[in-house]
Write a protein that holds these residues in place. Structure first.
Motif, PDB file in Angstrom:
ATOM      1  N   CYS A   6       0.829  -1.203   0.000  1.00  0.00           N
ATOM      2  CA  CYS A   6       0.000   0.000   0.000  1.00  0.00           C
ATOM      3  C   CYS A   6       0.869   1.260   0.000  1.00  0.00           C
ATOM      4  O   CYS A   6       0.654   2.187  -0.785  1.00  0.00           O
ATOM      5  N   ILE A   7       1.873   1.279   0.879  1.00  0.00           N
ATOM      6  CA  ILE A   7       2.761   2.445   0.974  1.00  0.00           C
ATOM      7  C   ILE A   7       3.512   2.628  -0.342  1.00  0.00           C
ATOM      8  O   ILE A   7       3.553   3.721  -0.908  1.00  0.00           O
ATOM      9  N   MET A  10       1.453   4.132  -2.986  1.00  0.00           N
ATOM     10  CA  MET A  10       1.239   5.568  -2.797  1.00  0.00           C
ATOM     11  C   MET A  10       2.465   6.362  -3.242  1.00  0.00           C
ATOM     12  O   MET A  10       2.351   7.389  -3.907  1.00  0.00           O
ATOM     13  N   ASP A 127       3.543  43.530 -23.703  1.00  0.00           N
ATOM     14  CA  ASP A 127       2.555  42.486 -23.405  1.00  0.00           C
ATOM     15  C   ASP A 127       1.113  42.995 -23.470  1.00  0.00           C
ATOM     16  O   ASP A 127       0.194  42.228 -23.736  1.00  0.00           O
ATOM     17  N   VAL A 128       0.894  44.268 -23.176  1.00  0.00           N
ATOM     18  CA  VAL A 128      -0.478  44.778 -23.153  1.00  0.00           C
ATOM     19  C   VAL A 128      -0.878  45.389 -24.491  1.00  0.00           C
ATOM     20  O   VAL A 128      -2.039  45.714 -24.712  1.00  0.00           O
ATOM     21  N   LEU A 144     -12.979  41.238 -25.633  1.00  0.00           N
ATOM     22  CA  LEU A 144     -11.935  40.385 -25.049  1.00  0.00           C
ATOM     23  C   LEU A 144     -12.500  39.074 -24.499  1.00  0.00           C
ATOM     24  O   LEU A 144     -11.919  38.004 -24.674  1.00  0.00           O
ATOM     25  N   GLU A 145     -13.660  39.166 -23.859  1.00  0.00           N
ATOM     26  CA  GLU A 145     -14.271  37.976 -23.289  1.00  0.00           C
ATOM     27  C   GLU A 145     -14.582  36.936 -24.374  1.00  0.00           C
ATOM     28  O   GLU A 145     -14.340  35.749 -24.217  1.00  0.00           O
ATOM     29  N   THR A 172      -5.735  36.498 -20.185  1.00  0.00           N
ATOM     30  CA  THR A 172      -5.273  37.655 -20.951  1.00  0.00           C
ATOM     31  C   THR A 172      -3.751  37.743 -20.864  1.00  0.00           C
ATOM     32  O   THR A 172      -3.079  38.055 -21.841  1.00  0.00           O
ATOM     33  N   GLN A 173      -3.234  37.456 -19.663  1.00  0.00           N
ATOM     34  CA  GLN A 173      -1.791  37.546 -19.472  1.00  0.00           C
ATOM     35  C   GLN A 173      -1.038  36.594 -20.408  1.00  0.00           C
ATOM     36  O   GLN A 173      -0.046  36.959 -21.024  1.00  0.00           O
TER      37      GLN A 173
ATOM     38  N   MET B   1      -4.185  -1.157   4.380  1.00  0.00           N
ATOM     39  CA  MET B   1      -5.369  -0.292   4.413  1.00  0.00           C
ATOM     40  C   MET B   1      -5.345   0.635   5.627  1.00  0.00           C
ATOM     41  O   MET B   1      -5.656   1.815   5.529  1.00  0.00           O
ATOM     42  N   LYS B   2      -4.924   0.059   6.782  1.00  0.00           N
ATOM     43  CA  LYS B   2      -4.844   0.838   8.007  1.00  0.00           C
ATOM     44  C   LYS B   2      -3.971   2.079   7.790  1.00  0.00           C
ATOM     45  O   LYS B   2      -4.259   3.165   8.243  1.00  0.00           O
ATOM     46  N   TYR B   3      -2.890   1.849   7.033  1.00  0.00           N
ATOM     47  CA  TYR B   3      -1.938   2.932   6.788  1.00  0.00           C
ATOM     48  C   TYR B   3      -2.565   4.056   5.980  1.00  0.00           C
ATOM     49  O   TYR B   3      -2.285   5.232   6.208  1.00  0.00           O
ATOM     50  N   LEU B   4      -3.416   3.655   5.063  1.00  0.00           N
ATOM     51  CA  LEU B   4      -4.069   4.659   4.229  1.00  0.00           C
ATOM     52  C   LEU B   4      -4.908   5.591   5.092  1.00  0.00           C
ATOM     53  O   LEU B   4      -4.873   6.808   4.959  1.00  0.00           O
ATOM     54  N   TRP B   7      -2.781   7.852   7.082  1.00  0.00           N
ATOM     55  CA  TRP B   7      -2.239   8.878   6.198  1.00  0.00           C
ATOM     56  C   TRP B   7      -3.245  10.016   6.018  1.00  0.00           C
ATOM     57  O   TRP B   7      -2.931  11.177   6.168  1.00  0.00           O
ATOM     58  N   LEU B 123       0.854  42.514 -18.087  1.00  0.00           N
ATOM     59  CA  LEU B 123      -0.493  42.105 -17.713  1.00  0.00           C
ATOM     60  C   LEU B 123      -0.544  41.413 -16.363  1.00  0.00           C
ATOM     61  O   LEU B 123       0.375  40.696 -15.980  1.00  0.00           O
ATOM     62  N   GLN B 124      -1.629  41.626 -15.633  1.00  0.00           N
ATOM     63  CA  GLN B 124      -1.854  41.002 -14.340  1.00  0.00           C
ATOM     64  C   GLN B 124      -3.013  40.008 -14.461  1.00  0.00           C
ATOM     65  O   GLN B 124      -3.766  40.034 -15.418  1.00  0.00           O
ATOM     66  N   THR B 125      -3.145  39.175 -13.440  1.00  0.00           N
ATOM     67  CA  THR B 125      -4.246  38.212 -13.440  1.00  0.00           C
ATOM     68  C   THR B 125      -5.219  38.550 -12.307  1.00  0.00           C
ATOM     69  O   THR B 125      -5.049  39.539 -11.611  1.00  0.00           O
ATOM     70  N   ASP B 129      -7.110  41.372 -14.119  1.00  0.00           N
ATOM     71  CA  ASP B 129      -7.181  40.905 -15.509  1.00  0.00           C
ATOM     72  C   ASP B 129      -8.000  41.920 -16.317  1.00  0.00           C
ATOM     73  O   ASP B 129      -9.102  42.293 -15.902  1.00  0.00           O
ATOM     74  N   LEU B 131      -9.834  41.531 -18.515  1.00  0.00           N
ATOM     75  CA  LEU B 131     -11.170  40.967 -18.755  1.00  0.00           C
ATOM     76  C   LEU B 131     -12.224  41.577 -17.841  1.00  0.00           C
ATOM     77  O   LEU B 131     -13.417  41.544 -18.154  1.00  0.00           O
TER      78      LEU B 131
END
Lengths: 352, 238
Positions: A6-7, A10, A127-128, A144-145, A172-173, B1-4, B7, B123-125, B129, B131
């Motif tokens: 199991c470990i 994972m 960029d703009v 733009l949308e 947009t960026q 299973m116990k370990y899961l 975790w 440009l920024q987000t 943005d 937009l």
């Protein structure tokens, strides 16, 4: 045993998960080289590393008319490669619905060295920049949308964005960065002039004489090697009564900037006619006529030009010969820029 | 299973304990838009401004940035994000949560608009943005505050009242700082009331008949910005 399994499972899944992200996103960096003897570029490449995938995306966007309101106008329709990315033989360019632009389309070259854009310097970052033509009603007239929605729905763009930025998110960026990546590759440095400077070619006599005159009478504004010092100046062109374009003052609102426009680069100038911010000069000869006979001395006219620039017919001939050495045919025909194939010229489509 | 299970439990514990460790209190800052005492309603309601001009609003948006709350001991608490776009049409945008300590708040300060440092670097987000419709493309920069409205007093096409206020260049700076002190220290919700009457008439008298449109930085934008900075007050009522 079951527990160890199991470990292990994972751990493997986690490693694979991280690995997968890295494996699929490996854009190829482009080495962007500053030509020898040129100043440092102003564009901050560290914030937008050029990659083959980013440039490819930018190029696709640049040639895509679907970005415009009615699907008819791409950036490349106004910026044609064979004319150094100006609009060939147009004083003003046509946007959607056959509206005209307010200014003559500028050449797109060596943009990495420019600290502002448009002839009034109103845009402060590459960029703009695309947002202006994309959304202006007389250029591409887009919302733009809707543009973002169109890109999101298009599976080809999903792939291009993923290749360029690692996932399919469209902002947009990212659009701006992709446009910049493409535009930054448009470097013109292989004209005869450049070859002479590099010691790979020699001017013939009229070119050399023209160069000597140029250094005396023109280079203080059209400074080498970019052939512009980036400043805004009034060369004594009268205000056009239909366009009412006051240039730099439109942005700074300062009367001292009235009728000032950015000094244009003269690289590839032989193929970028017509000239002047509104394209009022049809030929280089008309520009010379202006400098020697038509300069209007207003309050903001440049002190270097108050009394015009005396130029003899001989000097005009020699200057013309020199200006032709600035034509970079490698740049004008480079297939990597994407504007050389027949389909993209769309001559048949063009209304005039 | 116990370990899961172990975790998963570890993850849950980690996440929750992280929260518990920071001894903070979450306070809500609510923006409320009014005309005098009347609550703003878009599209349907007609109001009268201080010049007795009728006005119906269709849009109200503005940026709040660098929001700082000060408690009774002078300690300052900042919002998670630096910039928020408040949009009358989007109720979630009108509510900002802020982590503060256990002491009541006595002062709030913020800017209306966007710092120039965000306006020259591409440009920024997120809230910034383009937009969001708060960006000038022909003259790079953000619109800090915006109304779209209609008024019979406006001589602009469609009787529009359209104010887009911004500007960061020298002599065009429309960024305004607002600082408000609470009369009684605030423990729970902060209600920031903006009275749109003052948009037209406070520091400067700007009747619609004369100033229906402002679409660029400049003197009018700065005067409107002065007025806008006067709109805000703290209310104790929710």
């Amino acid at each position: 045993m079951k527990q160890t399994f199991c470990i292990l499972l994972m751990v493997i899944m986690t490693v694979l998960g991280i690995g997968w992200i890295n494996i699929t996103y490996k854009p190829k960096l482009i080495a962007w080289i500053v030509p020898k003897g040129w100043p440092k570029p102003t564009y901050r490449f560290a914030q937008n590393r050029l990659t083959e995938e980013g440039v490819a995306l930018g190029k696709t966007l640049f040639f895509d008319p679907q970005l415009s309101a009615d699907g008819t106008i791409a950036c490349a329709d106004c910026h044609q490669q064979f004319a150094a990315f100006t609009t060939y033989e147009h004083s003003l360019s046509h946007g959607v619905g056959n509206h005209l632009t307010n200014r003559n389309a500028t050449a797109l070259q060596n943009l990495a060295w420019q600290s502002n854009f448009m002839q009034d310097g109103g845009i402060n970052h590459l960029d703009v920049q695309f947002l202006a033509p994309l959304t202006a009603p007389n250029e591409m007239g887009a919302d733009l949308e809707k543009v973002v929605q169109y890109l999101q729905k298009n599976s080809r763009y999903s792939l291009l964005f993923k290749a360029a930025f690692g996932d399919t998110t469209i902002t947009t960026q990212r659009i701006g960065k992709a446009f910049s990546q493409y535009l930054l590759t448009l470097v013109s440095y292989n004209s005869k002039y450049d070859k002479v400077m590099r010691g790979e070619a020699q001017f013939i006599l009229p070119e050399q004489l023209g160069y000597d005159i140029f250094k005396k009478k023109c280079a203080s504004c059209h400074r080498e090697p970019l052939f512009t010092d980036g400043s805004f100046r009034n060369i004594g062109m009268t205000l056009d009564s239909t366009l009412h374009d006051v240039g730099r003052m439109h942005i700074t609102l300062n009367a001292a900037d009235s009728l000032k426009f950015r000094v244009p680069s003269l690289r590839n100038v032989a193929v970028t006619a017509p000239y002047g911010h509104d394209g009022r000069f049809y030929s280089l000869y008309n520009v010379f006529e202006h400098y020697r006979n038509q300069v209007v001395g207003g309050p903001t006219t440049d002190s270097l030009l108050r009394r015009g620039l005396p130029l003899s017919n001989y000097e005009i001939g020699q200057l013309t010969a020199f200006l032709h050495t600035l034509t970079d045919s490698v740049f004008l025909t480079n297939p990597q820029f994407g504007g050389t194939s027949f389909g993209t010229l769309k001559m048949g489509n063009h209304p005039h | 299973m116990k370990y899961l299970y172990a975790w998963l439990l570890a993850i849950v514990l980690f996440v929750t304990s992280n929260r518990a460790v920071a001894q903070t209190n979450t306070l809500l800052l609510r923006c409320k838009h009014q005309l005098g005492d009347a609550i703003l309603q878009l599209h349907t309601q007609q109001y009268r401004n201080g010049f007795d001009e009728p006005i119906t609003f269709h849009m109200l948006k503005y940026y709040l940035s660098n929001i700082v709350l000060t408690d009774t001991q002078g300690k300052e608490w900042k919002t998670k994000n630096f910039i928020y776009l408040i949009d009358e049409n989007d109720s979630t945008s009108k509510c900002i949560s802020i982590n503060v300590g256990n002491l009541p708040i006595v002062m709030i300060s913020f800017n209306i608009g966007v710092d120039s440092s965000y306006q020259t670097v591409g440009l920024q987000t997120g809230a910034l943005d383009p937009l969001k419709g708060m960006f000038w493309s022909w003259n790079t920069g953000y619109v800090y505050a915006k109304i779209e409205a209609q008024s019979a007093a406006s001589k602009a096409p469609t009787h529009a009242v359209s104010h887009h206020i911004g500007g960061y260049l020298q002599q065009q700076n429309a960024l305004r700082k607002v600082q408000l002190t609470a009369q009684i220290p605030i423990r729970e919700n902060l209600v920031l009331v903006a009275d749109l009457q003052k948009w037209f008439n406070s520091v400067h008298a700007l009747p619609i008949a004369q100033y229906p449109v402002c679409h660029s930085p400049g003197t009018l934008a700065m005067q409107l910005a002065d007025n806008i900075a006067q709109m805000f007050s703290l209310s104790k009522l929710p």
